[in-house]
Design a protein around this motif. Structure first.
Motif, PDB file in Angstrom:
ATOM      1  N   LYS A  21      -5.244  11.946  10.535  1.00 45.54           N
ATOM      2  CA  LYS A  21      -6.353  11.003  10.643  1.00 45.54           C
ATOM      3  C   LYS A  21      -6.529  10.508  12.081  1.00 45.54           C
ATOM      4  CE  LYS A  21      -7.913  11.137   6.469  1.00 45.54           C
ATOM      5  NZ  LYS A  21      -9.248  11.712   6.227  1.00 45.54           N
ATOM      6  N   ILE A  22      -5.427  10.350  12.800  1.00 45.00           N
ATOM      7  CA  ILE A  22      -5.526   9.943  14.207  1.00 45.00           C
ATOM      8  C   ILE A  22      -6.220  11.035  15.022  1.00 45.00           C
ATOM      9  CG2 ILE A  22      -4.175   9.482  16.286  1.00 45.00           C
ATOM     10  CD1 ILE A  22      -2.183   7.986  14.516  1.00 45.00           C
ATOM     11  N   LYS A  23      -5.858  12.305  14.749  1.00 42.10           N
ATOM     12  CA  LYS A  23      -6.462  13.421  15.479  1.00 42.10           C
ATOM     13  C   LYS A  23      -7.946  13.549  15.180  1.00 42.10           C
ATOM     14  CE  LYS A  23      -2.392  16.328  16.178  1.00 42.10           C
ATOM     15  NZ  LYS A  23      -1.736  17.620  15.906  1.00 42.10           N
ATOM     16  N   THR A  24      -8.375  13.162  13.946  1.00 39.00           N
ATOM     17  CA  THR A  24      -9.792  13.253  13.585  1.00 39.00           C
ATOM     18  C   THR A  24     -10.544  11.959  13.895  1.00 39.00           C
ATOM     19  OG1 THR A  24      -9.240  12.614  11.300  1.00 39.00           O
ATOM     20  CG2 THR A  24      -9.374  14.972  11.804  1.00 39.00           C
ATOM     21  N   GLY A  25      -9.861  10.968  14.489  1.00 40.87           N
ATOM     22  CA  GLY A  25     -10.516   9.737  14.893  1.00 40.87           C
ATOM     23  C   GLY A  25     -10.673   8.706  13.808  1.00 40.87           C
ATOM     24  N   ASP A  26     -10.114   8.928  12.624  1.00 39.41           N
ATOM     25  CA  ASP A  26     -10.219   7.971  11.519  1.00 39.41           C
ATOM     26  C   ASP A  26      -9.011   7.034  11.551  1.00 39.41           C
ATOM     27  OD1 ASP A  26     -11.000   8.321   7.948  1.00 39.41           O
ATOM     28  OD2 ASP A  26     -10.779   6.558   9.240  1.00 39.41           O
ATOM     29  N   GLN A  27      -9.035   6.074  12.473  1.00 37.81           N
ATOM     30  CA  GLN A  27      -7.882   5.197  12.668  1.00 37.81           C
ATOM     31  C   GLN A  27      -7.656   4.275  11.469  1.00 37.81           C
ATOM     32  OE1 GLN A  27      -9.186   3.469  16.382  1.00 37.81           O
ATOM     33  NE2 GLN A  27      -7.921   4.868  17.588  1.00 37.81           N
ATOM     34  N   LYS A  28      -8.735   3.870  10.802  1.00 37.05           N
ATOM     35  CA  LYS A  28      -8.608   2.987   9.643  1.00 37.05           C
ATOM     36  C   LYS A  28      -7.830   3.685   8.526  1.00 37.05           C
ATOM     37  CE  LYS A  28     -11.374   0.198   6.428  1.00 37.05           C
ATOM     38  NZ  LYS A  28     -12.748  -0.201   6.033  1.00 37.05           N
ATOM     39  N   ALA A  29      -8.159   4.965   8.272  1.00 31.12           N
ATOM     40  CA  ALA A  29      -7.442   5.719   7.236  1.00 31.12           C
ATOM     41  C   ALA A  29      -5.988   5.917   7.631  1.00 31.12           C
ATOM     42  CB  ALA A  29      -8.122   7.059   7.008  1.00 31.12           C
ATOM     43  N   ALA A  30      -5.755   6.161   8.920  1.00 30.57           N
ATOM     44  CA  ALA A  30      -4.379   6.338   9.395  1.00 30.57           C
ATOM     45  C   ALA A  30      -3.549   5.099   9.120  1.00 30.57           C
ATOM     46  CB  ALA A  30      -4.380   6.659  10.889  1.00 30.57           C
ATOM     47  N   ILE A  31      -4.118   3.922   9.396  1.00 36.70           N
ATOM     48  CA  ILE A  31      -3.405   2.655   9.149  1.00 36.70           C
ATOM     49  C   ILE A  31      -3.146   2.483   7.658  1.00 36.70           C
ATOM     50  CG2 ILE A  31      -3.627   0.146   9.254  1.00 36.70           C
ATOM     51  CD1 ILE A  31      -5.228   0.598  11.889  1.00 36.70           C
ATOM     52  N   SER A  32      -4.133   2.835   6.833  1.00 34.55           N
ATOM     53  CA  SER A  32      -3.976   2.721   5.379  1.00 34.55           C
ATOM     54  C   SER A  32      -2.844   3.603   4.867  1.00 34.55           C
ATOM     55  CB  SER A  32      -5.299   3.098   4.690  1.00 34.55           C
ATOM     56  OG  SER A  32      -5.153   3.087   3.287  1.00 34.55           O
ATOM     57  N   TYR A  33      -2.790   4.862   5.345  1.00 36.69           N
ATOM     58  CA  TYR A  33      -1.710   5.763   4.926  1.00 36.69           C
ATOM     59  C   TYR A  33      -0.349   5.252   5.402  1.00 36.69           C
ATOM     60  CZ  TYR A  33      -4.876   9.457   3.294  1.00 36.69           C
ATOM     61  OH  TYR A  33      -5.785  10.201   2.591  1.00 36.69           O
ATOM     62  N   ALA A  34      -0.331   4.647   6.582  1.00 37.08           N
ATOM     63  CA  ALA A  34       0.930   4.095   7.093  1.00 37.08           C
ATOM     64  C   ALA A  34       1.427   2.970   6.197  1.00 37.08           C
ATOM     65  CB  ALA A  34       0.737   3.597   8.526  1.00 37.08           C
ATOM     66  N   GLU A  35       0.505   2.127   5.737  1.00 38.95           N
ATOM     67  CA  GLU A  35       0.893   1.018   4.842  1.00 38.95           C
ATOM     68  C   GLU A  35       1.391   1.548   3.490  1.00 38.95           C
ATOM     69  OE1 GLU A  35      -2.259  -2.250   6.711  1.00 38.95           O
ATOM     70  OE2 GLU A  35      -2.713  -1.216   4.830  1.00 38.95           O
ATOM     71  N   MET A  36       0.770   2.632   3.007  1.00 37.73           N
ATOM     72  CA  MET A  36       1.250   3.255   1.759  1.00 37.73           C
ATOM     73  C   MET A  36       2.674   3.777   1.937  1.00 37.73           C
ATOM     74  SD  MET A  36      -2.237   5.344   0.777  1.00 37.73           S
ATOM     75  CE  MET A  36      -1.434   6.332  -0.484  1.00 37.73           C
ATOM     76  N   ALA A  37       2.916   4.414   3.077  1.00 43.12           N
ATOM     77  CA  ALA A  37       4.254   4.943   3.350  1.00 43.12           C
ATOM     78  C   ALA A  37       5.279   3.825   3.413  1.00 43.12           C
ATOM     79  CB  ALA A  37       4.237   5.714   4.663  1.00 43.12           C
TER      80      ALA A  37
END
Length: 586
Positions: free
Chosen positions: A209-225
């Protein structure tokens, strides 16, 4: 019967610590009963055990023994698995061409005996090698074959692993949509069967998600992890996730959240350090002891050879003197012959003198090495021995034991740098060094060694800055470049104080990349600058009275030259130093 039972037992418990003794029993029984098939099988499995302990050379040695036995017995399945395992070890060593050769031999064996399970492992491993070689289309073809085989065999866990590997290849190709689908399948499998796999998948999703520019989704996946991590800790993936999200918030200008993830990152690193200290110390001690024994054995052989050579020279000298005496009696009547013989005598004496100087130089090297082994390496090992003795005598409390562990790890870490320099330098003096040139990312190598030296005894609270661009690439030998960087950084740490700055940067210069290591430490006197890279050992005390051997910079110069570069230094006493070295650009 016992051999079959023990072999079956270790197959079931091969991930546990108790498996080691049963592996050895199974191997000894198979050898006694001359059952080469089971002997090879258990050697291969023991190799996996050592591979998981990160003792890669021991694992490779076991795989090669298994291959030799399998070829003697003609047992095709074990031949295939041995080739496959050796290919995997060469992949870990970054010898990708050699790894591919072994994987192809394994593939031929598995196809010949129609071993679909073996082919599943083979194609999965081969795809990673092909991807490293830039042959992405072939890599995708192999991993698709592995996925098809494992799907038909109903191997759900292995199928997810193969799909996950395919996602890695797709990400390298920029096919993020298809890669995301495969990673999500691994996540779904992990949630229901293996939480560690789920966290591993979320790590990749954050990166994607970071590579595709979707920082919000990246943060969401990090919180799930992070939520899953609280149920089933898996610090290795969480460290990478925290690094990525820390950088996201930093780029967004949210310093508070960036600091929060920096704190989480440090906490996970502390967990890893605490959990693996005992294993690390044990593995490091075993490995270094083996290396020291091998090194001393080579030294003994060299000394024996020197003694034999001295005797040979003495015998040669006696024979020469006899020949000269006879010659003088003969050439008494022939002046021309006398002149020829005198010339021969002069040349022979000159050769003996040169050989004597070479022997004297070798003896000085030997004395230096023994001095280092006796003094610089002895201290931490004595500390470790003392701690073990205190534990045996029950003289340490739990709190005291825990407080000693970081100190021991720090001392052993310092000795690790010294021992690595010593072994590489000694090998270069005796046999020479051969470089394995590959395409390297200098920024990541510098960052890796900054983090490594952060826990060494040379670190006193200095500020280390990595100013290299992440897209900086060179062509060089990875292991040699790591030693170069580690020596220059440890040297800078040695001659700086708390809060001093150490900065690593780079600039292009025609077809070379020049890397610069600056510090504002004590600097170097002008009369000592020319001695730093000399063949004689030269060393001064650090800011905390750290001892040196003089080997580090001599070895660094030699490794830079082997990699088609040069090294130089600029310094003013009292204001700091700048070390430069260049390497061919990729």
């Amino acid at each position: 019967m016992r051999l079959l039972i023990v072999s079956k037992l270790v197959q079931e418990i091969h991930y546990s610590d108790s498996a080691l003794k049963y592996y050895q029993e199974a191997i000894n029984l198979a050898k006694l009963l001359k059952n080469k098939e089971l002997q090879a099988q258990n050697l291969n499995r023991l190799g996996v055990y050592f591979r998981n302990m990160n003792l890669q050379e021991d694992a490779l040695n076991l795989y090669e023994q298994a291959l030799e036995l399998s070829l003697e017995s003609g047992e095709k399945s074990q031949i295939g698995h041995s080739y496959n395992n050796i290919g995997q070890m060469y992949y870990y060593k970054d010898y990708f061409d050699e790894a591919l050769d072994y994987y192809k031999q394994a593939e031929q064996i598995f196809i010949e005996i129609d071993d679909k399970n073996g082919l599943g492992y083979n194609y999965t491993g081969m795809s990673l090698v092909l991807a490293e070689l830039g042959r992405y289309q072939e890599a995708l073809e192999k991993i698709d074959k592995a996925i098809d085989l494992r799907d038909k065999l109903g191997q759900t866990r292995q199928l997810m692993v193969s799909k996950f590997n395919k996602a890695d290849i797709l990400m390298d190709l920029g096919n993020f949509y298809e890669a995301e689908n495969d990673i999500l399948k691994l996540y779904d499998y992990g949630i229901n069967n293996d939480k560690v796999r789920a966290i591993n998948a979320l790590e990749k999703l954050v990166e994607l998600k970071i590579k595709t520019g979707d920082q919000k989704a990246a943060i969401s996946y990090a919180e799930m992890a992070q939520e899953i991590h609280q149920q089933k800790p898996f610090s290795e993936s969480m460290i990478r996730i925290y690094q990525l999200i820390n950088q996201v918030y930093f780029n967004l200008g949210n310093i508070e959240k960036s600091q929060e993830y920096q704190n989480l990152l440090q906490a996970e690193r502390n967990v890893i350090k605490s959990e693996k200290t005992k294993v690390h110390l044990a593995a490091l001690t075993i490995q270094k002891q083996k290396e020291e024994i091998e090194f001393l054995s080579r030294e003994k052989d060299l000394l024996d050879q020197n003694e034999k050579f001295k005797l040979f020279l003495l015998f040669g000298l006696i024979v020469s003197l006899m020949i000269i005496t006879v010659a003088y009696l003969t050439v008494y009547r022939a002046l021309n012959r006398e002149k020829i013989n005198l010339a021969k005598l002069y040349e022979q004496n000159k050769k003996i003198e040169n050989q004597s100087k070479d022997l004297e130089k070798l003896n000085r090297m030997k004395d230096k090495i023994f001095s280092i082994l006796a003094h610089d390496l002895k201290g931490p090992l004595n500390s470790l021995s003392g701690l073990v003795k205190l534990i045996q005598e029950d003289n340490l409390t739990q709190e005291e034991f825990v407080s000693y562990i970081p100190l021991l790890a720090e001392n052993l870490g310092n000795n690790n740098i010294l021992l690595e320099n010593l072994l590489v330098w000694s090998r270069s003096q005796m046999n020479g060094l051969e470089a394995n040139y590959t395409r390297l990312n200098i920024q990541s190598l510098v960052q890796k060694n900054i983090e490594y030296l952060h826990y060494s005894g040379y670190y006193k609270g200095q500020i280390l800055t990595n100013d290299l661009d992440e897209n900086v690439w060179v062509v060089a030998d990875k292991n040699m470049v790591e030693i170069i960087i580690r020596n220059l950084l440890s040297n800078a740490l040695k001659f700086t104080k708390k809060s001093d700055h150490i900065n690593i940067s780079a600039y292009d210069e025609h077809d070379k990349l020049t890397i610069r290591v600056d510090d504002n430490g004590v600097g170097i006197m002008q009369e000592n600058l020319s001695r730093l890279f000399d063949s004689e050992f030269f060393s001064t005390m650090g800011t905390h009275q750290e001892k040196g051997t003089g080997i580090g910079l001599i070895l660094t110069k030699e490794l830079v030259q082997i990699n088609n570069g040069k090294i130089w230094v600029e310094s003013e006493y009292g204001t700091g130093s700048s070390f430069y070295f260049n390497l061919p650009k990729a």
